[in-house]
Design an enzyme around this catalytic site. Structure first.
Site, PDB file in Angstrom:
ATOM      1  N   PHE A 157      24.594  30.209  40.812  1.00  0.00           N
ATOM      2  CA  PHE A 157      25.185  31.479  40.411  1.00  0.00           C
ATOM      3  C   PHE A 157      26.521  31.613  41.129  1.00  0.00           C
ATOM      4  CE2 PHE A 157      26.251  35.946  40.523  1.00  0.00           C
ATOM      5  CZ  PHE A 157      26.046  36.298  39.199  1.00  0.00           C
TER       6      PHE A 157
ATOM      7  N   ASP B 263      30.160  27.134  47.655  1.00  0.00           N
ATOM      8  CA  ASP B 263      30.148  28.572  47.425  1.00  0.00           C
ATOM      9  C   ASP B 263      29.266  29.207  48.497  1.00  0.00           C
ATOM     10  OD1 ASP B 263      29.777  31.157  46.629  1.00  0.00           O
ATOM     11  OD2 ASP B 263      29.298  30.688  44.537  1.00  0.00           O
TER      12      ASP B 263
ATOM     13  N   LYS C  87      30.851  39.079  49.817  1.00  0.00           N
ATOM     14  CA  LYS C  87      29.676  39.860  50.256  1.00  0.00           C
ATOM     15  C   LYS C  87      29.761  40.375  51.691  1.00  0.00           C
ATOM     16  CE  LYS C  87      26.276  38.154  46.943  1.00  0.00           C
ATOM     17  NZ  LYS C  87      25.872  39.295  46.154  1.00  0.00           N
TER      18      LYS C  87
HETATM   19  C1  LIG Z   1      26.683  32.462  45.513  1.00  0.00           C
HETATM   20  C2  LIG Z   1      27.442  33.522  44.800  1.00  0.00           C
HETATM   21  N1  LIG Z   1      28.677  33.258  44.346  1.00  0.00           N
HETATM   22  C3  LIG Z   1      29.410  34.195  43.723  1.00  0.00           C
HETATM   23  C4  LIG Z   1      28.913  35.443  43.498  1.00  0.00           C
HETATM   24  C5  LIG Z   1      29.761  36.471  42.783  1.00  0.00           C
HETATM   25  O1  LIG Z   1      30.162  37.452  43.688  1.00  0.00           O
HETATM   26  P1  LIG Z   1      30.730  38.861  43.165  1.00  0.00           P
HETATM   27  O2  LIG Z   1      29.578  39.598  42.561  1.00  0.00           O
HETATM   28  O3  LIG Z   1      31.250  39.519  44.423  1.00  0.00           O
HETATM   29  O4  LIG Z   1      31.808  38.572  42.203  1.00  0.00           O
HETATM   30  C6  LIG Z   1      27.624  35.771  43.942  1.00  0.00           C
HETATM   31  C7  LIG Z   1      27.058  37.115  43.706  1.00  0.00           C
HETATM   32  O5  LIG Z   1      25.892  37.355  43.811  1.00  0.00           O
HETATM   33  C8  LIG Z   1      26.879  34.782  44.616  1.00  0.00           C
HETATM   34  O6  LIG Z   1      25.642  35.027  45.056  1.00  0.00           O
END
Ligand SMILES: Cc1ncc(COP(=O)(O)O)c(C=O)c1O
Length: 394
Positions: free
Chosen positions: A134, A219, A248
């Site tokens: 994700f 990520d 986050k």
């Molecule tokens: C691993 C990961 N990458 C990217 C994102 C996307 O982040 P945002 O919701 O701040 O755009 C998330 C969101 O849950 C995530 O868990």
């Protein structure tokens, strides 16, 4: 306003793209949130991992208040001390990289993908990502997210993305054509169900990227800023990525994202290649600096590792009592309880009993409390979960 009145406002004026629980949250402090009816809820998933050192940590609140009287925002036409200081703090905690600041995880992903394309040789354009990942909801982040259900209705996806099974070295090797610009994975898949990359997989990504002049992007939007017991989850592995993304918990409740790259790679972003109006916002940088300082002053990396183990042990004890639990997995305070059946009813009953947890991929309960959670608060959470599982016959 009453709970019903607020919900009515949402029904009329707010786009209904979220499944919301029927509670209005009025305030938060530490590991607790309070709803508009005065109920106190123990929050084991604060802000979907945003409030990584708890709700309204006093150090963050003070930093924001102080900065609010000085300068709320300054655009990137100029330099600001805060943005520079934050970038230095991050570089000192992860491979001496240089940072680009934005406002969310998805934006950090977009920046990473763009940097990988512009940095690698002409003709290299493909990105390899893993099933179950994700990476966010903007178009490139959504395309990178290798979950068909997240793509449904929005096709066609962007070209240039190749998906492989997570932790499968052979599949990765086969997917590695000359035109690959980067491999991007989460060291621990979060939304995908708390799936940990193996040491072998991480080493293979590094080796294949080096061999093929491609970049390794991790990520760390969910895993970063200490949750797993180290600043970044990659530090549990004997591998250094080229680029990491974070968001986050970085701002502890204020919107900020960052993409950090090794300096020689970062140099490929020059004026005109990428930007974000709000990127490096003064309030966000002040909050992020406060987060990093608080984690260090309060030894929260150690706490995340120690209480994380304590929580995992307690959850494993629950497993012996409740047959619905298949197993527990995770690292530090990023824990998943793999159930044998869907967990939605357990989440909703826990909330009624004053405990907030999350369920992802239908059958994985996520425990991601703040890094300053106490053993007593974990005990309280486990007690409620135990009672709920007993009552639901789980
Ligand atoms: C691993 C990961 N990458 C990217 C994102 C996307 O982040 P945002 O919701 O701040 O755009 C998330 C969101 O849950 C995530 O868990």
């Amino acid at each position: 306003m009453t709970t019903q009145e607020v919900i009515k406002l949402f029904d009329k004026y707010v786009i209904a793209n979220y499944n919301r629980l029927p509670k209005v949250i009025a305030r938060g402090q530490g590991c607790y949130i309070y709803d508009a009816d005065g109920n106190k809820i123990l929050d084991m998933f604060p802000g979907w991992a945003v409030s990584g050192i708890g709700h309204c940590h006093p150090k963050i609140v003070k930093a924001i208040q102080k900065q609010a009287e000085i300068l709320l925002h300054m655009d990137n036409t100029f330099y600001t001390e805060l943005q520079g200081r934050l970038a230095k703090l991050l570089a000192e905690r992860a491979f001496g990289g240089k940072s680009f600041f934005c406002n969310s995880g998805a934006e950090a992903i977009e920046a990473a993908l763009k940097l990988a394309r512009i940095h690698t040789a002409k003709g290299k354009y493909k990105f390899i990502t893993a099933f179950g990942s994700f990476h966010g909801r903007t178009f490139a982040a959504m395309t990178a997210t290798a979950q068909p259900k997240k793509h449904a209705g929005f096709e066609p996806m962007l070209p240039g993305f190749v998906y492989v099974p997570f932790n499968d070295v052979d599949a990765l090797q086969k997917a590695f054509t000359d035109d690959v610009a980067a491999v991007m994975i989460e060291p621990i898949q979060g939304e995908g169900g708390i799936n940990l990359a193996t040491q072998e997989y991480m080493a293979a990504i590094r080796q294949l990227c080096d061999k093929n002049h491609a970049l390794m992007i991790l990520d760390e939007v969910q895993t970063g800023i200490g949750r797993t017991g180290k600043w970044f989850a990659y530090q549990h592995y004997n591998v250094e990525p080229d680029i990491i993304t974070m968001a986050k918990a970085l701002g502890g409740g204020v919107a900020i994202g960052a993409m950090m790259a090794k300096p020689d790679i970062a140099a490929s972003f020059v004026p005109g290649t990428h930007a974000s109006t709000f990127g490096g916002n003064c309030i966000a940088c002040a909050a992020a600096i406060a987060v990093i300082e608080a984690i260090e002053e309060e030894n929260l990396l150690e706490n995340a590792a120690k209480i994380g183990q304590y929580t995992a042990d307690k959850l494993n004890q629950l497993k012996n009592k409740h047959s619905i639990i298949d197993h527990v997995r995770g690292k530090g305070l990023m824990l998943g309880i793999q159930l044998k059946k869907p967990g939605a009813e357990i989440v909703s009953k826990c909330l009624d009993a004053g405990l907030r947890i999350n369920c992802t991929q239908e059958t994985v309960l996520r425990f991601m409390p703040p890094m300053n959670v106490t053993a007593g608060q974990i005990d309280d959470a486990i007690k409620i979960l135990d009672i709920v599982m007993t009552k639901t016959g789980a």
